[in-house]
Motif scaffolding. Structure first.
Motif, PDB file in Angstrom:
ATOM      1  N   TYR A   4       0.852  -1.187   0.000  1.00  0.00           N
ATOM      2  CA  TYR A   4       0.000   0.000   0.000  1.00  0.00           C
ATOM      3  C   TYR A   4       0.890   1.239   0.000  1.00  0.00           C
ATOM      4  O   TYR A   4       1.923   1.279   0.667  1.00  0.00           O
ATOM      5  CB  TYR A   4      -0.930  -0.007   1.215  1.00  0.00           C
ATOM      6  N   GLY A   6       1.496   5.679  -0.285  1.00  0.00           N
ATOM      7  CA  GLY A   6       1.045   7.018   0.073  1.00  0.00           C
ATOM      8  C   GLY A   6       2.229   7.954   0.050  1.00  0.00           C
ATOM      9  O   GLY A   6       3.391   7.517   0.001  1.00  0.00           O
ATOM     10  N   GLU A  11       0.141   8.070   5.595  1.00  0.00           N
ATOM     11  CA  GLU A  11      -0.884   8.046   4.546  1.00  0.00           C
ATOM     12  C   GLU A  11      -0.965   6.668   3.898  1.00  0.00           C
ATOM     13  O   GLU A  11      -2.060   6.178   3.588  1.00  0.00           O
ATOM     14  CB  GLU A  11      -0.578   9.103   3.491  1.00  0.00           C
ATOM     15  N   ASN A  15      -4.290   4.403   3.808  1.00  0.00           N
ATOM     16  CA  ASN A  15      -4.862   3.893   2.563  1.00  0.00           C
ATOM     17  C   ASN A  15      -5.062   2.382   2.634  1.00  0.00           C
ATOM     18  O   ASN A  15      -6.080   1.855   2.182  1.00  0.00           O
ATOM     19  CB  ASN A  15      -3.958   4.244   1.378  1.00  0.00           C
ATOM     20  N   THR A  18      -7.953   1.582   4.898  1.00  0.00           N
ATOM     21  CA  THR A  18      -9.221   1.919   4.235  1.00  0.00           C
ATOM     22  C   THR A  18      -9.652   0.809   3.304  1.00  0.00           C
ATOM     23  O   THR A  18     -10.822   0.406   3.273  1.00  0.00           O
ATOM     24  CB  THR A  18      -9.070   3.228   3.441  1.00  0.00           C
ATOM     25  N   GLU A  93      -9.875   0.873  -4.213  1.00  0.00           N
ATOM     26  CA  GLU A  93      -8.533   1.346  -4.570  1.00  0.00           C
ATOM     27  C   GLU A  93      -8.576   2.539  -5.517  1.00  0.00           C
ATOM     28  O   GLU A  93      -7.738   3.430  -5.417  1.00  0.00           O
ATOM     29  CB  GLU A  93      -7.737   0.195  -5.194  1.00  0.00           C
ATOM     30  N   VAL A  96      -9.053   5.646  -3.567  1.00  0.00           N
ATOM     31  CA  VAL A  96      -7.833   5.987  -2.824  1.00  0.00           C
ATOM     32  C   VAL A  96      -6.860   6.715  -3.740  1.00  0.00           C
ATOM     33  O   VAL A  96      -6.250   7.717  -3.357  1.00  0.00           O
ATOM     34  CB  VAL A  96      -7.181   4.720  -2.235  1.00  0.00           C
ATOM     35  N   GLN A 100      -5.382  10.446  -3.346  1.00  0.00           N
ATOM     36  CA  GLN A 100      -3.935  10.677  -3.302  1.00  0.00           C
ATOM     37  C   GLN A 100      -3.508  11.685  -4.364  1.00  0.00           C
ATOM     38  O   GLN A 100      -2.611  12.502  -4.128  1.00  0.00           O
ATOM     39  CB  GLN A 100      -3.180   9.361  -3.502  1.00  0.00           C
TER      40      GLN A 100
END
Length: 243
Positions: A4, A6, A11, A15, A18, A93, A96, A100
Motif C-alpha cells: 500500500y 502514500g 498516509e 490507505n 481503508t 482502490e 484511494v 492521493q
C-alpha cells in the motif's frame, strides 16, 4: 498481502486500512519504503507499507458482527489545503488513488506559493479537480499553460497507478468552459480566414482536449477540413479549405 502506497508512511498505512476495512490494532505494519521528497513532483517517490492481518485467538463466546466506519468524503491534512471529494464510495482502490492525486496536486500548488482548496467531483469515469483560489491567474497561466502542465502531471500520475481509464480534468473557477467558448470562436474565425485566403491555417500547439474542441467546432462545416500535425506537446491543428 499487496503493498500500500502514500506520500507519507502514515498516509500509506491509512490507505491500506481503508481498503482492508481494518484498524491499526488488526494488522502488523511493515514499512517497506519511507518515500522520497521531490521538487514540484519531479523525483518524488511514495512510501510503501505491508499490512498483515493479526491472527486472533479463538474465542468460544459468541461475538457479534463487527462494524466499520466508512471514511468521510471530506479529506483534510493538518496545515494543508482542503481537498473535498464528492463520491458515494471511498473504500476501493480507485477512490484511494483519486484522493492521493488530490494530495499530490495540493503539494505542487503549495510549492508554487499558491493558496488553494481542491474539490474533487467524480461521475463514473470522469473526475474533475476544481481549484478554489484567489490567485487564479498564477494557477492558470497564459492560455492555460500552467493549468495544462499540471494536468499532464496528473495524467502521468494516474498512468503510473494503472488508472488510465479515468478521464481527468483540472479546472480553476469556470476557466475550462470559458476557454471552450473562446476556442469555438477561434475555430470559426480561422475557418473564415482559410476560406478567404484559400490556404491552410496553422493554429498554435494545444493539448489534445483543446484540439478536440477545434475539430468538433468545424466538424459540420463542409467547406473546410481539420487535422492535427506534430508531436506532443507541440501538436497543433491545421484548418484547410476544401476545393
Amino acid at each position: 498481502m499487496p503493498r500500500y502506497k502514500g506520500w507519507t508512511v502514515s498516509e500509506a498505512i491509512e490507505n491500506g486500512l481503508t481498503i482492508l476495512h481494518k484498524t491499526r490494532d488488526d494488522v502488523k505494519i511493515t514499512v517497506l519504503a519511507a518515500g522520497k521528497k521531490g521538487f514540484l513532483g519531479i523525483g518524488k517517490k511514495q512510501a510503501e507499507v505491508d499490512l498483515k492481518l493479526n491472527q486472533k485467538p479463538q474465542n468460544k463466546k459468541k461475538v457479534g458482527k463487527a462494524t466499520h466506519k466508512t471514511p468521510g468524503t471530506n479529506v483534510r491534512r493538518p496545515n494543508k489545503k482542503s481537498i473535498t471529494k464528492r463520491t458515494k464510495n471511498t473504500s476501493n482502490e480507485k477512490d484511494v488513488v483519486i484522493r492521493q492525486l488530490g494530495y499530490y496536486l495540493a503539494d505542487i500548488t503549495e510549492k508554487m506559493g499558491i493558496k488553494t482548496s481542491i474539490t474533487v467531483d467524480q461521475a463514473s469515469r470522469n473526475v474533475v479537480y476544481s481549484f478554489n483560489t484567489e490567485q487564479e491567474g498564477a494557477l492558470i497561466g497564459k492560455h492555460g499553460r500552467i493549468l495544462n502542465a499540471l494536468q499532464v502531471l496528473a495524467q502521468n500520475y494516474l498512468e503510473q497507478r494503472n488508472c488510465t481509464r479515468l478521464k481527468l480534468m483540472l479546472d480553476v473557477g469556470e476557466y475550462r468552459e470559458n476557454r471552450k467558448q473562446t476556442l469555438e470562436r477561434l475555430a470559426q474565425n480561422v475557418a473564415r480566414d482559410a476560406l478567404a485566403q484559400r490556404k491552410k491555417v496553422h493554429l498554435d500547439a494545444m493539448p489534445s482536449f483543446e484540439r478536440k474542441i477545434i475539430h468538433a467546432a468545424l466538424a459540420s462545416d463542409k467547406r473546410v477540413k481539420t487535422y492535427s500535425r506534430g508531436k506532443e506537446p507541440r501538436r497543433y491543428v491545421i484548418v484547410e479549405p476544401l476545393e
